[in-house]
Design a protein around this motif. Sequence first.
Motif, PDB file in Angstrom:
ATOM      1  N   PRO A  15      -7.748   6.888   0.625  1.00 32.32           N
ATOM      2  CA  PRO A  15      -7.944   7.931  -0.564  1.00 32.32           C
ATOM      3  C   PRO A  15      -7.952   6.893  -1.290  1.00 32.32           C
ATOM      4  O   PRO A  15      -8.506   5.514  -1.150  1.00 32.32           O
ATOM      5  CB  PRO A  15      -6.581   8.324  -0.179  1.00 32.32           C
ATOM      6  CG  PRO A  15      -5.775   7.398  -0.004  1.00 32.32           C
ATOM      7  CD  PRO A  15      -6.705   6.661   1.166  1.00 32.32           C
ATOM      8  N   ASP A  16      -8.139   6.912  -2.631  1.00 29.76           N
ATOM      9  CA  ASP A  16      -7.818   6.123  -3.338  1.00 29.76           C
ATOM     10  C   ASP A  16      -7.325   5.907  -4.133  1.00 29.76           C
ATOM     11  O   ASP A  16      -5.291   6.200  -3.749  1.00 29.76           O
ATOM     12  CB  ASP A  16      -8.560   7.090  -4.963  1.00 29.76           C
ATOM     13  CG  ASP A  16     -10.183   7.757  -5.325  1.00 29.76           C
ATOM     14  OD1 ASP A  16     -10.947   7.033  -4.327  1.00 29.76           O
ATOM     15  OD2 ASP A  16     -10.204   8.415  -5.465  1.00 29.76           O
ATOM     16  N   ALA A  17      -6.654   4.428  -4.416  1.00 28.54           N
ATOM     17  CA  ALA A  17      -5.633   3.943  -4.629  1.00 28.54           C
ATOM     18  C   ALA A  17      -4.100   5.086  -5.571  1.00 28.54           C
ATOM     19  O   ALA A  17      -5.154   5.060  -6.504  1.00 28.54           O
ATOM     20  CB  ALA A  17      -5.780   2.405  -5.441  1.00 28.54           C
ATOM     21  N   PRO A  18      -3.699   4.810  -4.657  1.00 28.98           N
ATOM     22  CA  PRO A  18      -2.633   6.099  -6.022  1.00 28.98           C
ATOM     23  C   PRO A  18      -2.339   5.220  -7.434  1.00 28.98           C
ATOM     24  O   PRO A  18      -2.240   4.051  -7.077  1.00 28.98           O
ATOM     25  CB  PRO A  18      -1.085   6.001  -4.704  1.00 28.98           C
ATOM     26  CG  PRO A  18      -2.089   5.882  -3.455  1.00 28.98           C
ATOM     27  CD  PRO A  18      -2.858   4.812  -3.739  1.00 28.98           C
ATOM     28  N   SER A  37       3.110  -2.773  -4.338  1.00 29.58           N
ATOM     29  CA  SER A  37       4.183  -2.492  -4.592  1.00 29.58           C
ATOM     30  C   SER A  37       4.377  -0.842  -4.004  1.00 29.58           C
ATOM     31  O   SER A  37       3.510  -0.226  -2.648  1.00 29.58           O
ATOM     32  CB  SER A  37       4.034  -1.449  -5.961  1.00 29.58           C
ATOM     33  OG  SER A  37       3.652  -2.415  -6.695  1.00 29.58           O
ATOM     34  N   GLY A  38       5.530  -0.284  -3.149  1.00 30.35           N
ATOM     35  CA  GLY A  38       6.104   0.684  -2.834  1.00 30.35           C
ATOM     36  C   GLY A  38       4.581   1.787  -2.728  1.00 30.35           C
ATOM     37  O   GLY A  38       5.139   2.262  -3.945  1.00 30.35           O
ATOM     38  N   GLN A  39       4.731   2.666  -1.618  1.00 35.49           N
ATOM     39  CA  GLN A  39       3.815   3.607  -2.088  1.00 35.49           C
ATOM     40  C   GLN A  39       4.258   4.271  -0.878  1.00 35.49           C
ATOM     41  O   GLN A  39       5.154   4.525   0.728  1.00 35.49           O
ATOM     42  CB  GLN A  39       2.618   3.273  -0.349  1.00 35.49           C
ATOM     43  CG  GLN A  39       1.555   1.690  -0.691  1.00 35.49           C
ATOM     44  CD  GLN A  39       0.791   2.549  -2.797  1.00 35.49           C
ATOM     45  OE1 GLN A  39      -0.066   3.308  -2.468  1.00 35.49           O
ATOM     46  NE2 GLN A  39       1.005   1.783  -3.597  1.00 35.49           N
ATOM     47  N   ASN A  71      -2.070   4.243   2.493  1.00 30.82           N
ATOM     48  CA  ASN A  71      -2.242   4.262   0.733  1.00 30.82           C
ATOM     49  C   ASN A  71      -1.671   2.501   1.224  1.00 30.82           C
ATOM     50  O   ASN A  71      -2.213   2.144  -0.392  1.00 30.82           O
ATOM     51  CB  ASN A  71      -1.111   4.745  -0.187  1.00 30.82           C
ATOM     52  CG  ASN A  71      -1.058   6.612   0.047  1.00 30.82           C
ATOM     53  OD1 ASN A  71      -2.076   7.565   0.237  1.00 30.82           O
ATOM     54  ND2 ASN A  71       0.004   7.217   0.499  1.00 30.82           N
ATOM     55  N   LEU A  72      -1.074   2.295   1.768  1.00 28.35           N
ATOM     56  CA  LEU A  72      -1.050  -0.249   1.302  1.00 28.35           C
ATOM     57  C   LEU A  72      -2.087   0.076   1.744  1.00 28.35           C
ATOM     58  O   LEU A  72      -2.976  -1.424   1.349  1.00 28.35           O
ATOM     59  CB  LEU A  72      -0.077  -0.619   2.329  1.00 28.35           C
ATOM     60  CG  LEU A  72       1.207  -0.445   2.068  1.00 28.35           C
ATOM     61  CD1 LEU A  72       2.293  -0.312   3.374  1.00 28.35           C
ATOM     62  CD2 LEU A  72       1.479  -1.069   0.531  1.00 28.35           C
ATOM     63  N   ILE A 145       7.062   2.465   1.757  1.00 31.63           N
ATOM     64  CA  ILE A 145       6.664   1.111   2.387  1.00 31.63           C
ATOM     65  C   ILE A 145       5.763   0.610   1.061  1.00 31.63           C
ATOM     66  O   ILE A 145       4.764   0.891   0.607  1.00 31.63           O
ATOM     67  CB  ILE A 145       5.877   1.270   3.650  1.00 31.63           C
ATOM     68  CG1 ILE A 145       6.756   1.947   4.643  1.00 31.63           C
ATOM     69  CG2 ILE A 145       6.078  -0.343   4.408  1.00 31.63           C
ATOM     70  CD1 ILE A 145       6.271   2.484   5.874  1.00 31.63           C
ATOM     71  N   GLU A 146       6.643  -1.012   1.179  1.00 35.11           N
ATOM     72  CA  GLU A 146       5.889  -1.541   0.239  1.00 35.11           C
ATOM     73  C   GLU A 146       5.180  -3.190   1.716  1.00 35.11           C
ATOM     74  O   GLU A 146       5.361  -2.862   2.115  1.00 35.11           O
ATOM     75  CB  GLU A 146       6.849  -2.802  -0.808  1.00 35.11           C
ATOM     76  CG  GLU A 146       8.102  -3.591   0.168  1.00 35.11           C
ATOM     77  CD  GLU A 146       9.200  -3.778  -1.279  1.00 35.11           C
ATOM     78  OE1 GLU A 146       8.444  -3.420  -1.820  1.00 35.11           O
ATOM     79  OE2 GLU A 146       9.731  -4.679  -0.611  1.00 35.11           O
ATOM     80  N   GLY A 147       4.198  -4.069   0.842  1.00 29.63           N
ATOM     81  CA  GLY A 147       3.645  -4.877   1.835  1.00 29.63           C
ATOM     82  C   GLY A 147       2.866  -5.862   0.833  1.00 29.63           C
ATOM     83  O   GLY A 147       2.761  -6.141   0.045  1.00 29.63           O
ATOM     84  N   ILE A 148       3.397  -7.016   2.166  1.00 33.10           N
ATOM     85  CA  ILE A 148       2.684  -7.954   1.069  1.00 33.10           C
ATOM     86  C   ILE A 148       1.251  -8.175   2.442  1.00 33.10           C
ATOM     87  O   ILE A 148       1.309  -8.515   3.731  1.00 33.10           O
ATOM     88  CB  ILE A 148       3.133  -9.050   2.058  1.00 33.10           C
ATOM     89  CG1 ILE A 148       4.445  -9.187   1.065  1.00 33.10           C
ATOM     90  CG2 ILE A 148       2.339 -11.168   0.947  1.00 33.10           C
ATOM     91  CD1 ILE A 148       5.884 -10.467   0.958  1.00 33.10           C
TER      92      ILE A 148
END
Length: 152
Positions: A15-18, A37-39, A71-72, A145-148
Motif C-alpha cells: 500500500p502507500d506508506a501510511p 515508527s510502529g505500524q 506496512n513496515l 510493530i516497529e522496525g529497524i
Amino acid sequence: MSIEGKLATMGITLPDAPAPAANYVPYVKVGDLVFVSGQISNDENGLITGKLGNDMDVEAGAAAARRCAINLLAQVKAACDGDLDRLVRVVKLTGFVNSTPDFTDQPKVVNGASDFLVEALGDAGRHSRSAVSAAALPLGVAVEIEGIFQIR
C-alpha cells in the motif's frame, strides 16, 4: 528477482506508506539504517482490532502482525525513494500485542510478521526481535510493530 517482484508472486502489493496519526514522523534515516515508527494492524478493510486471549485467536493475531510487516515495508520503500531493492536487511522488530494478562503467546503472534519477512526477503528478512504484551494499543488494534532496517 526484485523484492516487489517476489511480493507480487506472493500476491502482495504494497500500500502507500501510511501517514502518521500524531506528532511524529513515519521513519528516520540515520546512516544506512531506517527506524520505522510502529505500524498498526490494518488492511484494505480498515483497522484490525481485538484482544488476544479474549476475542482474537493466535492465527488471527498472526495475520494482523503480517499486515503490520507489509506496512513496515511500505515505509521502507518510501524511505528509499520508491526503490525497495535498496533494502539490505531487516535488523530488528519490536512487536506489541494487545492481549489479556494471562495470554503468553505473543511470540507466536509476532511470528506472523517474522515469517512473512523471511518468506519475502530470504536471509535478509531474518532479524532480532522482541514480542511483548500491551494492555491496550492505539485505536484498539490487535498488533503494532516497529522496525529497524539497513538500506543501501
